[in-house]
Design a protein around this motif. Structure first.
Motif, short mmCIF file in Angstrom:
data_model
loop_
_atom_site.label_atom_id
_atom_site.label_comp_id
_atom_site.label_asym_id
_atom_site.label_seq_id
_atom_site.Cartn_x
_atom_site.Cartn_y
_atom_site.Cartn_z
N ASP A 32 -3.37 -6.71 -0.01
CA ASP A 32 -3.49 -6.70 1.45
C ASP A 32 -2.34 -7.53 2.02
N HIS A 33 -1.40 -6.86 2.70
CA HIS A 33 -0.23 -7.53 3.26
C HIS A 33 -0.26 -7.41 4.78
N GLY A 34 -0.81 -8.43 5.40
CA GLY A 34 -0.78 -8.48 6.87
C GLY A 34 -1.41 -7.29 7.55
N GLY A 35 -2.54 -6.85 7.03
CA GLY A 35 -3.25 -5.73 7.63
C GLY A 35 -2.98 -4.42 6.93
N LEU A 36 -1.81 -4.24 6.38
CA LEU A 36 -1.53 -3.04 5.58
C LEU A 36 -2.15 -3.21 4.19
N LEU A 37 -2.84 -2.18 3.74
CA LEU A 37 -3.45 -2.20 2.41
C LEU A 37 -2.61 -1.33 1.48
N SER A 48 1.98 5.34 -8.48
CA SER A 48 2.49 5.61 -7.14
C SER A 48 1.83 4.62 -6.18
N GLN A 49 2.61 4.17 -5.23
CA GLN A 49 2.07 3.23 -4.23
C GLN A 49 1.54 4.00 -3.03
N ILE A 50 0.31 3.69 -2.66
CA ILE A 50 -0.35 4.30 -1.51
C ILE A 50 -0.45 3.24 -0.42
N VAL A 51 -0.09 3.60 0.83
CA VAL A 51 -0.16 2.68 1.96
C VAL A 51 -1.28 3.13 2.89
N SER A 56 -6.34 3.70 9.95
CA SER A 56 -6.81 4.84 9.18
C SER A 56 -8.34 4.87 9.13
N PRO A 57 -8.95 6.06 9.31
CA PRO A 57 -10.41 6.15 9.22
C PRO A 57 -10.95 5.81 7.83
N PHE A 58 -10.05 5.72 6.84
CA PHE A 58 -10.48 5.45 5.47
C PHE A 58 -10.20 4.00 5.06
N PHE A 59 -9.74 3.18 6.02
CA PHE A 59 -9.32 1.82 5.67
C PHE A 59 -10.48 1.02 5.07
N ALA A 60 -11.63 1.03 5.71
CA ALA A 60 -12.76 0.22 5.24
C ALA A 60 -13.20 0.68 3.85
N GLU A 61 -13.26 1.96 3.64
CA GLU A 61 -13.68 2.48 2.34
C GLU A 61 -12.65 2.15 1.25
N ALA A 62 -11.37 2.28 1.60
CA ALA A 62 -10.31 1.96 0.63
C ALA A 62 -10.28 0.47 0.32
N GLU A 63 -10.59 -0.35 1.33
CA GLU A 63 -10.58 -1.80 1.13
C GLU A 63 -11.68 -2.24 0.17
N LYS A 64 -12.79 -1.51 0.15
CA LYS A 64 -13.94 -1.89 -0.68
C LYS A 64 -13.88 -1.30 -2.09
N ARG A 97 1.76 7.65 2.56
CA ARG A 97 0.94 7.21 3.69
C ARG A 97 -0.39 7.98 3.64
N LEU A 98 -1.48 7.25 3.52
CA LEU A 98 -2.80 7.86 3.28
C LEU A 98 -3.26 8.71 4.47
N GLU A 99 -3.70 9.94 4.18
CA GLU A 99 -4.26 10.83 5.19
C GLU A 99 -5.63 11.35 4.80
N SER A 100 -5.95 11.33 3.50
CA SER A 100 -7.30 11.71 3.04
C SER A 100 -7.67 10.84 1.85
N PHE A 101 -8.97 10.63 1.67
CA PHE A 101 -9.42 9.68 0.64
C PHE A 101 -10.80 10.10 0.14
N GLU A 102 -10.93 10.18 -1.19
CA GLU A 102 -12.23 10.52 -1.78
C GLU A 102 -12.42 9.75 -3.08
N ILE A 103 -13.57 9.13 -3.21
CA ILE A 103 -13.91 8.46 -4.47
C ILE A 103 -14.54 9.49 -5.40
N LEU A 104 -13.87 9.77 -6.50
CA LEU A 104 -14.37 10.73 -7.48
C LEU A 104 -15.34 10.09 -8.46
N SER A 105 -15.13 8.81 -8.74
CA SER A 105 -16.00 8.10 -9.68
C SER A 105 -15.82 6.60 -9.44
N ALA A 106 -16.87 5.96 -8.95
CA ALA A 106 -16.80 4.54 -8.63
C ALA A 106 -16.96 3.71 -9.90
N ALA A 107 -16.19 2.65 -10.01
CA ALA A 107 -16.26 1.77 -11.18
C ALA A 107 -17.13 0.56 -10.89
#
Length: 599
Positions: A32-37, A48-51, A56-64, A97-107
């Motif tokens: 987490d760099h100054g708000g950018l994840l 690959s680096q994902i920003v 983003s509507p997926f920010f909270a889910e990606a953060e967790k 730059r993230l536009e869609s996000f799906e968890i296929l298998s949570a660890a």
């Protein structure tokens, strides 16, 4: 677009900037760099680096999302700013730059970290090997192993060898280790054995009229694990050739070994073929072992005559007590300090010897208790024989060579490393040849086979018939050879004994009658009675080759699913107790060993 990925995580470059892509993989790490994840997404091919931007509507889910969760993302490829380009990554000039996000298998919470590869207890690594294999180093080692196998196969095929598979369920073999036994359901009270090596079968392939055989063969031996030896099972390049002499085998497999090492050596040097040939007796004399590390230039020498009848009574009496006793010297160029000599003496004591005598040489004289007791003239003769100069030292061991040579060999290696004499960054290969056909079995007070009993003795039947005394029998050499590299035995082989008359006599010398030979080895013996070509071959340990190429010291670091040192599979919990029905099916009853009760 594909449901999971349009590209792999190691594939994106500047040429893809502006494209919308889909990637799937494991969450390697998050920052987490100054708000950018930032998410480093990993698959088999790379990172690959994902920003993820805050809006983003997926920010909270990606953060967790936890590390090592499997996700699928979509987004646009953009070029990184020049100051944040990562030159260490093939994908380091771009990000997504993230536009869609799906968890296929949570660890779940990880029992073993993947990112960073910190040292971790072996039992946890073995129990969660699927996580361990995600680590970059181990993953790379396993991929290198696959590439080494492919390189070996290509080399063998180009040399005219044909890949054949030999049976896994077979009879017990005389390889020297304990067999793994498999009970037979159809034949109550009888057992198959898993092959310790395809030795007998590959010889029978030659008798059957095939000319050049090879396979990457699985082998099974009920042995204790070591750093350079797997518990239970391992793989080897196995090969055999017809109508050949020793040099023909060398000329077939040697270039394949050089080719394989060169393909993956990088900047490291490789001994060019033909490899040096070192007789077994010479190896034991100079290096104290039949698998010397030739990167170390130190060579031991016999210096008995300088101590015979000298003022150093301990060595003089040892030489008088038994004509087979010797004094060996290990030169130590640059080792002429009291502190170093004391450390080496302590090393010998930890290895079970009383210690190692030493001399330190300066411009004018030799120093130390040994030099003082034998006097300047004998000390100077020792220095001259060993070609030492001021600032050098020498260490001495006395007694029966077979008793002190294991420690001497280790001492030579330690001296070479501590004094920085050992050449780094190289693979130094050599053939050790002319192994003894027989050795003395001290426990049973008899002559016994030294290595493979199916090797052809040098001199053939005539040499066997001429040997009357035990000493004469022990002096017979065999057409046996080992390939060694950097202190490891990579493989061994022999020109085989293909004649029944020679086989009967060879076993007779070792105390085995004709009836024993026919009972234990009747299948191969009978085959030889119907026309067997002269043949020979060898086998090279795959894991040891890969271990050296990967700069690893433990064979488990190049094995996908190894057992631990107790020969246990902690991942699948083998070995396990069989059910009553399973035991009944194979007509086996388990009788547990009796353990003594403690007071």
């Amino acid at each position: 677009m594909h449901a999971y990925r349009s590209h792999t995580c190691g594939e994106l470059r500047k040429s893809e900037v502006g494209e919308t892509v889909r990637l799937s993989g494991w969450v390697h790490r998050k920052r987490d760099h100054g708000g950018l994840l930032f998410i480093d997404l990993r698959d088999h091919y790379g990172l690959s680096q994902i920003v993820v931007e805050p809006e983003s509507p997926f920010f909270a889910e990606a953060e967790k999302v936890r590390q090592e969760s499997v996700i699928c993302i979509g987004g646009k490829v953009v070029a990184r700013d020049a100051e944040v380009v990562n030159p260490n990554l093939p994908t380091g000039e771009v990000e997504v730059r993230l536009e869609s996000f799906e968890i296929l298998s949570a660890a779940d919470e990880l029992p073993l970290p993947v990112f960073g590869e910190p040292d971790y207890p072996e039992d946890i690594r073995m129990r969660h090997r699927y996580l361990d294999l995600r680590r970059e180093t181990l993953h790379r080692n396993i991929m290198l192993r696959s590439k080494v196998v492919r390189e070996i196969r290509n080399g063998m095929e180009e040399a005219g060898f044909v890949d054949f598979q030999t049976p896994i369920l077979t009879a017990s073999s005389p390889e020297g280790a304990r067999d793994f036994l498999v009970p037979s359901r159809l034949h109550p009270g009888k057992f198959y054995a898993l092959p310790q090596a395809p030795q007998i079968f590959k010889q029978l392939i030659m008798v059957s009229g095939f000319d050049r055989y090879y396979q990457i063969a699985p082998c099974f031996r009920d042995e204790d694990a070591r750093a350079d030896r797997s518990a239970g099972e391992f793989y080897q390049l196995d090969l055999e050739m017809s109508f050949v002499e020793r040099e023909d085998v060398f000329d077939a497999v040697g270039p394949v070994m050089e080719r394989t090492f060169r393909a993956f050596a990088g900047e490291r040097k490789v001994t060019p073929y033909p490899f040096p040939l070192i007789p077994y007796d010479e190896a034991m004399l100079k290096y104290g072992t039949d698998k010397p590390d030739l990167r170390c230039p130190i060579e031991m020498q016999v210096v008995s005559d300088h101590f015979r009848g000298s003022g150093f009574k301990i060595f003089a009496q040892i030489l008088e007590a038994d004509p087979e006793n010797e004094i060996r010297a290990i030169p130590a160029p640059g080792g002429g300090s009291r502190a170093f000599c004391d450390r080496m003496n302590s090393f010998a004591q930890k290895e079970g010897l009383p210690g190692m005598g030493y001399m330190i040489f300066d411009e004018n004289e030799a120093k130390g208790p040994l030099a003082k007791n034998i006097g300047p003239e004998r000390s100077e003769a020792v220095r001259a024989q060993l070609h030492l100069k001021a600032g050098d030292a020498a260490f001495f061991l006395a007694g029966k060579p077979e008793e002190f040579l294991p420690v001497a060999a280790k001492a030579r290696t330690v001296i070479g490393e501590e004094l920085e004499l050992t050449r780094k960054g190289s693979f130094e290969l050599a053939w050790i040849v002319d192994f003894p056909m027989y050795e003395w079995d001290e426990e049973n007070k008899k002559v016994e086979f030294g290595h493979n009993p199916f090797s052809m003795p040098q001199g053939g039947l005539g040499a066997l018939e001429a040997a009357k005394t035990d000493d004469e029998k022990l002096s017979i050499k065999a057409y046996q050879y080992d390939l060694v590299c950097n202190g490891y035995e990579l493989g061994s082989g022999a020109i085989r004994n293909h004649r029944p008359d020679v086989m009967y006599k060879a076993f007779e010398i070792a105390g085995y009658g004709k009836d024993v030979v026919e009972e234990k080895f009747g299948g191969m013996l009978n085959a030889f009675k119907y026309g067997a070509p002269p043949h020979g071959g060898c086998a090279m340990g795959l894991e040891r080759i890969v271990m050296l190429l990967c700069d690893q010291e433990n064979i488990r670091e190049v094995t996908m699913f190894p057992m631990n040192q107790q020969a246990e599979d902690l991942l699948l919990h083998a070995p396990i107790e069989a059910t009553e029905q399973q035991l009944k099916d194979v007509h086996v009853r388990v009788v547990m060993p009796i353990t003594e009760k403690k007071d």
